[in-house]
Scaffold this motif. Structure first.
Motif, PDB file in Angstrom:
ATOM      1  N   GLY A 138     -34.217  20.121  -6.938  1.00 53.30           N
ATOM      2  CA  GLY A 138     -34.071  20.197  -5.492  1.00 53.30           C
ATOM      3  C   GLY A 138     -35.352  20.168  -4.696  1.00 53.30           C
ATOM      4  N   ALA A 139     -36.496  19.993  -5.354  1.00 49.34           N
ATOM      5  CA  ALA A 139     -37.765  19.938  -4.621  1.00 49.34           C
ATOM      6  C   ALA A 139     -37.852  18.634  -3.834  1.00 49.34           C
ATOM      7  N   ARG A 140     -38.661  18.658  -2.753  1.00 53.62           N
ATOM      8  CA  ARG A 140     -38.843  17.484  -1.902  1.00 53.62           C
ATOM      9  C   ARG A 140     -40.331  17.221  -1.728  1.00 53.62           C
ATOM     10  N   VAL A 141     -40.728  15.964  -1.951  1.00 49.09           N
ATOM     11  CA  VAL A 141     -42.116  15.548  -1.764  1.00 49.09           C
ATOM     12  C   VAL A 141     -42.090  14.338  -0.837  1.00 49.09           C
ATOM     13  N   PHE A 142     -42.831  14.409   0.275  1.00 48.95           N
ATOM     14  CA  PHE A 142     -42.729  13.405   1.324  1.00 48.95           C
ATOM     15  C   PHE A 142     -43.887  12.403   1.302  1.00 48.95           C
ATOM     16  N   ASN A 143     -43.741  11.367   2.112  1.00 46.36           N
ATOM     17  CA  ASN A 143     -44.650  10.225   2.173  1.00 46.36           C
ATOM     18  C   ASN A 143     -46.106  10.653   2.311  1.00 46.36           C
ATOM     19  N   GLY A 144     -46.953   9.996   1.535  1.00 48.88           N
ATOM     20  CA  GLY A 144     -48.382  10.209   1.643  1.00 48.88           C
ATOM     21  C   GLY A 144     -48.895  11.478   0.999  1.00 48.88           C
ATOM     22  N   ALA A 145     -48.012  12.257   0.391  1.00 43.18           N
ATOM     23  CA  ALA A 145     -48.455  13.483  -0.289  1.00 43.18           C
ATOM     24  C   ALA A 145     -49.213  13.125  -1.561  1.00 43.18           C
ATOM     25  N   VAL A 146     -50.128  14.014  -1.944  1.00 34.73           N
ATOM     26  CA  VAL A 146     -50.882  13.877  -3.194  1.00 34.73           C
ATOM     27  C   VAL A 146     -50.751  15.205  -3.930  1.00 34.73           C
ATOM     28  N   ILE A 147     -50.304  15.135  -5.175  1.00 36.82           N
ATOM     29  CA  ILE A 147     -50.139  16.344  -5.988  1.00 36.82           C
ATOM     30  C   ILE A 147     -51.047  16.222  -7.197  1.00 36.82           C
ATOM     31  N   GLY A 148     -51.970  17.174  -7.317  1.00 36.42           N
ATOM     32  CA  GLY A 148     -52.961  17.129  -8.383  1.00 36.42           C
ATOM     33  C   GLY A 148     -52.395  17.450  -9.747  1.00 36.42           C
ATOM     34  N   ASP A 149     -53.142  17.056 -10.783  1.00 36.40           N
ATOM     35  CA  ASP A 149     -52.746  17.288 -12.171  1.00 36.40           C
ATOM     36  C   ASP A 149     -52.381  18.752 -12.405  1.00 36.40           C
ATOM     37  N   GLY A 150     -51.370  18.951 -13.249  1.00 34.02           N
ATOM     38  CA  GLY A 150     -51.022  20.288 -13.694  1.00 34.02           C
ATOM     39  C   GLY A 150     -50.330  21.157 -12.663  1.00 34.02           C
ATOM     40  N   SER A 151     -49.893  20.585 -11.566  1.00 34.40           N
ATOM     41  CA  SER A 151     -49.263  21.382 -10.502  1.00 34.40           C
ATOM     42  C   SER A 151     -47.771  21.567 -10.744  1.00 34.40           C
ATOM     43  N   GLU A 152     -47.195  22.566 -10.058  1.00 35.19           N
ATOM     44  CA  GLU A 152     -45.760  22.835 -10.100  1.00 35.19           C
ATOM     45  C   GLU A 152     -45.234  22.956  -8.683  1.00 35.19           C
ATOM     46  N   VAL A 153     -44.161  22.214  -8.406  1.00 29.77           N
ATOM     47  CA  VAL A 153     -43.421  22.355  -7.157  1.00 29.77           C
ATOM     48  C   VAL A 153     -42.071  22.892  -7.567  1.00 29.77           C
ATOM     49  N   ARG A 154     -41.848  24.168  -7.333  1.00 28.40           N
ATOM     50  CA  ARG A 154     -40.703  24.856  -7.932  1.00 28.40           C
ATOM     51  C   ARG A 154     -39.411  24.617  -7.150  1.00 28.40           C
ATOM     52  N   ILE A 155     -38.324  25.191  -7.617  1.00 28.23           N
ATOM     53  CA  ILE A 155     -36.973  24.905  -7.125  1.00 28.23           C
ATOM     54  C   ILE A 155     -36.910  24.957  -5.603  1.00 28.23           C
ATOM     55  N   ASN A 156     -36.389  23.864  -5.015  1.00 31.21           N
ATOM     56  CA  ASN A 156     -36.162  23.748  -3.566  1.00 31.21           C
ATOM     57  C   ASN A 156     -37.438  23.884  -2.723  1.00 31.21           C
ATOM     58  N   ALA A 157     -38.590  23.744  -3.326  1.00 30.02           N
ATOM     59  CA  ALA A 157     -39.838  23.781  -2.554  1.00 30.02           C
ATOM     60  C   ALA A 157     -40.066  22.416  -1.905  1.00 30.02           C
ATOM     61  N   VAL A 158     -40.964  22.393  -0.908  1.00 32.66           N
ATOM     62  CA  VAL A 158     -41.248  21.187  -0.142  1.00 32.66           C
ATOM     63  C   VAL A 158     -42.754  20.946  -0.123  1.00 32.66           C
ATOM     64  N   VAL A 159     -43.151  19.703  -0.386  1.00 34.27           N
ATOM     65  CA  VAL A 159     -44.527  19.266  -0.150  1.00 34.27           C
ATOM     66  C   VAL A 159     -44.446  18.242   0.970  1.00 34.27           C
ATOM     67  N   HIS A 160     -44.994  18.594   2.124  1.00 32.29           N
ATOM     68  CA  HIS A 160     -44.778  17.809   3.323  1.00 32.29           C
ATOM     69  C   HIS A 160     -45.623  16.544   3.360  1.00 32.29           C
ATOM     70  N   LEU A 161     -45.291  15.726   4.344  1.00 32.83           N
ATOM     71  CA  LEU A 161     -45.979  14.479   4.659  1.00 32.83           C
ATOM     72  C   LEU A 161     -47.496  14.648   4.613  1.00 32.83           C
ATOM     73  N   ARG A 162     -48.176  13.752   3.906  1.00 29.83           N
ATOM     74  CA  ARG A 162     -49.643  13.696   3.867  1.00 29.83           C
ATOM     75  C   ARG A 162     -50.301  15.021   3.484  1.00 29.83           C
ATOM     76  N   THR A 163     -49.587  15.806   2.720  1.00 28.41           N
ATOM     77  CA  THR A 163     -50.126  17.073   2.225  1.00 28.41           C
ATOM     78  C   THR A 163     -50.827  16.827   0.894  1.00 28.41           C
ATOM     79  N   VAL A 164     -51.935  17.521   0.668  1.00 29.02           N
ATOM     80  CA  VAL A 164     -52.690  17.370  -0.571  1.00 29.02           C
ATOM     81  C   VAL A 164     -52.701  18.697  -1.318  1.00 29.02           C
ATOM     82  N   LEU A 165     -52.089  18.695  -2.519  1.00 30.90           N
ATOM     83  CA  LEU A 165     -52.124  19.867  -3.394  1.00 30.90           C
ATOM     84  C   LEU A 165     -53.233  19.662  -4.423  1.00 30.90           C
ATOM     85  N   PRO A 166     -54.214  20.547  -4.487  1.00 30.50           N
ATOM     86  CA  PRO A 166     -55.255  20.417  -5.510  1.00 30.50           C
ATOM     87  C   PRO A 166     -54.659  20.573  -6.911  1.00 30.50           C
ATOM     88  N   PRO A 167     -55.384  20.148  -7.944  1.00 27.41           N
ATOM     89  CA  PRO A 167     -54.895  20.345  -9.312  1.00 27.41           C
ATOM     90  C   PRO A 167     -54.541  21.806  -9.581  1.00 27.41           C
TER      91      PRO A 167
END
Length: 202
Positions: free
Chosen positions: A99-128
């Motif tokens: 149920g997680a959502r990752v939107f346009n232009g997002a960058v998710i670094g190596d080894g990351s976790e986006v857990r149940i029903n979490a959201v990574v918004h538009l053009r958001t950058v998650l470091p490794p």
């Protein structure tokens, strides 16, 4: 089912397994030892989608790309059931939970976790090695990771990212925003009228 869209057909590594009932459409490349399960939809809407090696896409997940935002998923990633990823760059060994959502232009670094029903918004950058907890929202660059009850804080970051402008080329203040948005997007999606089912290689 494999579908040719805009003249491009999926390229599936012979060691990958695509379950009956999954839909792979357009300029999609799926690497070795990937597993795409029942009901998953992987649709390249004018931009490419590339899955690395050993990627698992579980039931009813939706992966999309656009001309402005291709989708790339690195090696050894898992996309959980009912997850949705649109036009993002996902590193290696990333877990996108149910149920997680990752939107346009997002960058998710190596080894990351986006857990149940979490959201990574538009053009958001998650470091490794980042974690977005269950139901929380990651927004911005640099990123804020916020609990859902902090809506005002989330909106303060989200509004500056300009979802309708970035994704649809429309000003949020347009009086008939939804009229223009739906008509423009419908014209874009109508290109599927020319899609052709293709047989997988023997």
């Amino acid at each position: 089912m494999l579908v040719e869209h805009l003249g491009r057909s999926p390229k599936i590594h012979p060691d990958a397994v695509i379950a009956p009932g999954a839909l792979i459409s357009g300029d999609v490349t799926i690497g070795a030892d990937c597993q795409v399960l029942h009901g998953a939809v992987i649709s390249a809407e004018g931009g490419p989608i590339v899955l690395g090696e050993h990627v698992i896409v579980m039931e009813n997940a939706v992966l999309r790309a656009s001309a402005s935002d291709p989708l790339r998923i690195g090696d050894h990633c898992l996309v959980g059931p009912l997850a949705s990823i649109s036009g993002a760059r996902i590193g290696n060994e990333v877990f996108i939970a149910t149920g997680a959502r990752v939107f346009n232009g997002a960058v998710i670094g190596d080894g990351s976790e986006v857990r149940i029903n979490a959201v990574v918004h538009l053009r958001t950058v998650l470091p490794p090695n980042s974690t977005v907890p269950i139901g929380w929202v990651a927004v911005g660059d640099p990123v804020d990771i916020l609990s859902p009850e902090r809506h005002d804080d989330i909106w303060a970051r989200q509004s500056e990212l300009d979802f309708p402008g970035y994704v649809f080329g429309l000003d949020r203040e347009t009086p008939d925003l939804m009229v223009q948005l739906t008509e423009r997007y419908a014209r874009h999606l109508s290109r599927h009228a020319e899609d052709v089912a293709v047989d997988p290689a023997p």
